[in-house]
Design an enzyme around this catalytic site. Sequence first.
Site, PDB file in Angstrom:
ATOM      1  N   CYS A 180      39.962  48.824  10.789  1.00 57.96           N
ATOM      2  CA  CYS A 180      39.003  48.262   9.847  1.00 57.96           C
ATOM      3  C   CYS A 180      39.688  47.791   8.563  1.00 57.96           C
ATOM      4  CB  CYS A 180      37.949  49.316   9.494  1.00 57.96           C
ATOM      5  SG  CYS A 180      36.855  49.754  10.859  1.00 57.96           S
ATOM      6  N   SER A 181      39.348  46.577   8.142  1.00 58.83           N
ATOM      7  CA  SER A 181      39.817  46.015   6.867  1.00 58.83           C
ATOM      8  C   SER A 181      41.332  46.004   6.729  1.00 58.83           C
ATOM      9  CB  SER A 181      39.198  46.783   5.683  1.00 58.83           C
ATOM     10  OG  SER A 181      37.787  46.736   5.733  1.00 58.83           O
TER      11      SER A 181
END
Length: 343
Positions: free
Chosen positions: A232-233
Amino acid sequence: MVVLHVARRTKYCPYKRSEDDSVDNDWLDICSLLWDIYFYQGAAPPSDEEILNAFADCLGSAVQEFAENDSIAGADSKSGRPHLILVLDKHAQQIPWECMPCIRDYPVSRVPSISFLQERILAMKTAPMRDTSGSSSNDNVPGVHVSGKQAFFVLNPEGDLHRTQANFEAYLRSAATWNGVVGRRPMNNECEHGLASSDIFLYFGHGGAESYISRSQIRALDRCAVALLLGCSSGQLKLAGEYDALGTATDYLVGGCPALVGNLWDVGDKDIDRFAASMLHAWGLNRYSTESIALKLDCERNPSAPEQPVSLAEAVCLARKACRMSYLTGAAPVVYGIPAYLT
């Protein structure tokens, strides 16, 4: 390759608008969002609607000119589609430009500045990645050429992504020349050694492996593998006031990474697993493993493997279609750097 520079200073020029008003409205919404980003960072708001329309016209003309320019098609891509490099400033980089309909089917990568792009190209010419496949990587396609036999992987290091581990463990372990860790946290310097000694670094975990290798370690690398960071991210760059945006991706670029895949925002494990499986298949890494990925993909969404070798950016472009939420999860992965090909 083609470079499109999106930054603050813009010279306004008209372009032919679409006959479909909804397309124009969508484009104006994108430009309004971009202007709002600048406004919240202290830039002056547009004094009237005409200025915003002129800004939309100018930016749209640049994108449309690229999409309609047949003379550059096939100039530097084995698949017949030109590679587009976006040079985005710290505000524009927050938008997933790669998923705009006019360039969604093109291989696209991004760099934070022209100097980064120049450095990557010079490094590509002076110190090419190791090729142990026995075939020459000095063909006419510009980009970095890496060996699919030299890979290091980190799968589910925190032990809580059981579905992801079940999908990819047999596939990763069956490649005779690949090394990595599964279901445990990497030991000291394992990630650093994997990045420095391998051609490809695969990470299936949370974030961008920041918990297992520090920013200073990444930046100090003399040589860095092509990195596929599927957490994520992992590709998100955070604003730092008057300074340029910073993040894991820029650390890898400073450390010499020629190409990196990361996510602009948080993603769900099911859909990003579909994306990862399709990307690895499209790029050609499947041929180095004796086991297939356990994840079953929708045949209608999963594109067939291209007949000709494609760059990592084009593999990402093709893999977006495998996501069920193609404009949410499918829009999150982006590529930083220059075109990367398997030898």
